[in-house]
Design a protein around this motif. Structure first.
Motif, PDB file in Angstrom:
ATOM      1  N   ALA A 284      20.674 111.120  18.340  1.00  0.00           N
ATOM      2  CA  ALA A 284      21.300 111.414  17.052  1.00  0.00           C
ATOM      3  C   ALA A 284      22.390 112.461  17.222  1.00  0.00           C
ATOM      4  CB  ALA A 284      20.244 111.889  16.061  1.00  0.00           C
TER       5      ALA A 284
ATOM      6  N   GLN B 293      20.236 113.537  10.031  1.00  0.00           N
ATOM      7  CA  GLN B 293      19.549 113.210  11.265  1.00  0.00           C
ATOM      8  C   GLN B 293      18.066 112.972  10.997  1.00  0.00           C
ATOM      9  OE1 GLN B 293      17.846 115.843  14.474  1.00  0.00           O
ATOM     10  NE2 GLN B 293      19.989 115.816  15.074  1.00  0.00           N
TER      11      GLN B 293
ATOM     12  N   LEU C  80      20.438 103.388  16.246  1.00  0.00           N
ATOM     13  CA  LEU C  80      20.399 104.655  15.523  1.00  0.00           C
ATOM     14  C   LEU C  80      21.694 104.937  14.754  1.00  0.00           C
ATOM     15  CD1 LEU C  80      18.720 107.818  16.586  1.00  0.00           C
ATOM     16  CD2 LEU C  80      21.145 108.047  16.155  1.00  0.00           C
ATOM     17  N   HIS C  81      22.817 104.632  15.370  1.00  0.00           N
ATOM     18  CA  HIS C  81      24.103 104.938  14.744  1.00  0.00           C
ATOM     19  C   HIS C  81      24.640 103.746  13.959  1.00  0.00           C
ATOM     20  CE1 HIS C  81      24.699 103.128  18.631  1.00  0.00           C
ATOM     21  NE2 HIS C  81      25.971 102.904  18.380  1.00  0.00           N
TER      22      HIS C  81
END
Lengths: 312, 381
Positions: free
Chosen positions: A107, A117, A156-157
């Protein structure tokens, strides 16, 4: 590209890559539509990983052009990094960090901090069923759990395009089904996914797939198209002595392959033969054949037919 | 901002991994501790109690008094007696003793004609006064031992002859600054900081990138937006603190156990050490980008470590080396830090008077960091 044509996430033309004398990829043309799951099907060492590494900008192609999400590779590789996620064949997160620490690390690398986050990590932990494992070291988890963590790390992104290199090679069938459900969820949310595999059942789940062998694309299309356009008849035979029959059949030029499935023999006969059942009945040892039926081809038949050409 | 966040991410990840790696964590403390004890007590360039043999051909009262006088210097320890010179020589060859004193039959005649006794009557001729009274046979392969025994060559015989000692006036007066008691450990302890920092700092970082590659983490890292220099910096910073801890252990224990004073300013000491740590870490990173696996990185570390111990002035004076070796030593960060830390700790020098060494370390660090960042390519070609 015409205005009405589908939007492409990946477009590669005449892509080649050599490692010394070894031609890992030769003249690969590739078009991957957005919001689709695209599969690379092929045996080990056929160039799947090399192709993915070139499409992610990790390897420079020896020849050819690549356009991924509007970025020219390898020049724009750095710009592309925020838009793509890559799940490597081998688990590449840190074994000696916990699940949560691994995600926190990623993150921060992607510039997420503070509340955002925390929120994103909690979200991922619940989507990928890792809540109870949050404080466990990644190295001590099972294959299925590690693979879910790796996928969580790769998305995650919220990348537009996800590359998965043999994601299910260390995972049991139950977890594989679960995993594919998650891929379809991601696809539904607008992510384009390129996945490599050597499992037929996985390849069959893709919207489109390309069959690779020794660095060359042998066929591509949707699984249904591939099966419909196959250059062979599929006949299932029941006989007294299947092993002996198989030996006889594979010696014939019209027979592409013969594979035993329990008590039956699955025979692929080239389309040059118009009536395959008659053809088999004319054979000198046809008396031993007790039952003959033309059946619907499977993806494995397509695979064997396509890749057989190279060997003959 | 993002760049800072990414460096911070790598930094905390390294700390976390280090914390979980108990063995490495233990080594951080144990290496300086144990090496300090070993070297502090063991290394001593004042040679004492060299085992030697005796061939006494005179068997007189005089020869026995002579042996006792020599023993009183504590330089040698008479451990063996031999009947013949050839027996003594084979004992030297066998390593039983390092040297043998041969006292000739006519030792008393030689002594009365020796210049330390005076001329006597009739006056001794030049030939007679130039005759030594006895002979040392020395295994001179170890130069330190040989020179210790050579130091006995002009041993005053005044005591032997019941004359008042120290009658002669030395040609020079020598005033010893900074280490008047001539304790080797005073020179060793600050030097040890340089050696141990070279060892641990280069070793830790040289494995840093290689380990990521070996474990497959690098393939993941290079698909992320992290930049080379961010990765390098994030990996280096935790070890800067470790280096400072190690320096404190060595100098602290050196002070309490070996009474090695820290005369200079602690601030300057910290600054010089930081600079050296940075230079060593960067050297480790460069190795890390060259080596293909951890074994190779270890070999390259040793390649740098040995000259850093032997040529930097830690063991032998820099000035004694041939010019070519001095150039090599000059290239090593350890040599420059050796001068700086001995200067600060022992001589309370202001480091601003030693700018050459400071600038050199700084230049080394910047060049190294640039090379490492350039060499580290974010692809797998």
């Amino acid at each position: 590209m015409s205005l009405t044509g589908p939007e492409l996430a990946i477009e590669a033309r005449q892509l080649s890559r050599n490692f010394g004398d070894l031609k890992a990829i030769q003249g690969l043309d590739l078009e991957v539509e957005k919001r689709r799951i695209y599969g690379f099907l092929g045996p080990n060492g056929c160039g799947k990983t090399t192709a993915i590494r070139m499409l992610t900008g990790l390897l420079k192609p020896s020849a050819g052009s690549i356009n991924v999400l509007g970025c020219q590779l390898p020049q724009d590789a750095e710009k592309l990094r925020l838009k793509i996620g890559y799940m490597t064949q081998k688990f590449s997160l840190y074994d000696d960090l916990t699940v949560k620490e691994n995600l926190q690390f990623l993150a921060k690398i992607y510039g997420l901090h503070g509340k955002n986050q925390q929120q994103r990590i909690n979200e991922l932990l619940s989507i990928y069923d890792l809540n109870t494992k949050a404080t466990q070291l990644a190295g001590s988890m099972s294959g299925g759990q590690r693979q879910r963590l790796a996928l969580a790390g790769a998305v995650l992104h919220k990348p537009e395009l996800l590359f998965l290199d043999e994601p299910t090679s260390a995972v049991d069938p139950e977890n594989r089904r679960e995993f594919w459900e998650q891929l379809f969820d991601l696809c539904d949310q607008g992510t384009t996914i390129l996945v490599s595999t050597h499992y037929m059942d996985e390849a069959e789940r893709c919207h489109r797939l390309a069959i690779l062998e020794s660095g060359i694309k042998r066929a591509d299309g949707s699984p249904d198209e591939l099966m419909a356009n196959m250059h062979a008849h599929v006949i299932e035979v029941i006989a007294d002595d299947i092993r002996a029959l198989k030996k006889h059949l594979i010696g014939l030029p019209e027979v592409i392959s013969a594979a035993q499935l329990g008590a039956r023999l699955r025979v692929l006969i080239t389309k040059k033969v118009t009536n395959p059942i008659e053809f088999l009945k004319q054979l000198p040892f046809s008396k031993s054949l007790s039952e003959l039926a033309q059946v619907r081809p499977s993806l494995e038949d397509v695979f064997v037919t396509c890749t057989g050409e190279g060997r003959q | 901002m993002n760049s800072f966040l990414r460096i911070q991410a790598i930094f905390f990840k390294e700390l976390m991994q280090l914390k979980r790696d108990r063995m490495t964590f233990g080594m951080v403390i144990m290496i300086p501790l144990i090496q300090l004890m070993l070297f502090g007590f063991a290394i001593n360039t004042n040679i004492r109690h060299v085992p030697v043999g005796l061939v006494d051909q005179s068997q007189s009262g005089l020869s026995r008094v002579l042996v006792q006088t020599i023993s009183a210097t504590q330089v040698v320890n008479f451990t063996q007696n031999y009947l013949t010179i050839s027996a003594a020589q084979s004992a030297i060859a066998a390593g039983e003793v390092h040297a043998v004193l041969v006292i000739p039959k006519d030792v008393s005649q030689r002594l009365v004609r020796h210049q330390s006794v005076g001329l006597g009557s009739p006056p001794a001729s030049d030939e007679e006064t130039s005759r030594p009274i006895a002979q040392w046979l020395v295994d001179s392969s170890d130069t330190m031992i040989a020179s210790a025994i050579k130091g006995l060559r002009n041993m005053p015989l005044a005591e032997l002859l019941n004359k008042p000692a120290n009658l002669s006036t030395p040609t020079f007066q020598v005033t010893l600054f900074y280490n008047p008691e001539q304790r080797t450990v005073v020179n060793i302890v600050p030097g040890l900081v340089a050696v141990i920092l070279t060892m641990t700092m280069i070793m830790f970082t040289s494995a840093a990138i290689v380990r990521e590659r070996e474990r497959g983490n690098l393939e993941m890292l290079i698909t992320t937006p992290v930049r080379s220099f961010e990765l390098m910096l994030g990996k280096i910073i935790p070890y800067v603190f470790i280096g400072l801890v190690q320096m404190s252990i060595i100098l602290g224990l050196g002070y309490f156990i070996f009474s090695v004073p820290v005369n200079g300013s602690l601030l300057q000491l910290g600054a010089a050490t930081m600079l050296f740590i940075a230079a060593s870490l960067v050297l480790g990173l460069v190795i890390s980008t060259i080596a293909k696996n951890q074994l190779q990185s270890m070999q390259m570390t040793i390649f740098v470590l040995l000259p850093s111990i032997l040529l930097s002035g830690f063991m032998f004076p820099y000035e004694g080396m041939p010019l070519a070796a001095q150039y090599i030593a000059e290239a090593l960060p350890a040599t420059h830090f050796m001068r700086l830390i001995r200067g600060i700790v022992l001589r309370d020098v202001d480091i601003l008077n030693m700018t050459f060494d400071l600038y050199w370390l700084l230049a080394f660090t910047i060049t190294g960091l640039t090379i490492a960042s350039l060499r580290f390519k974010k692809n797998l070609d």
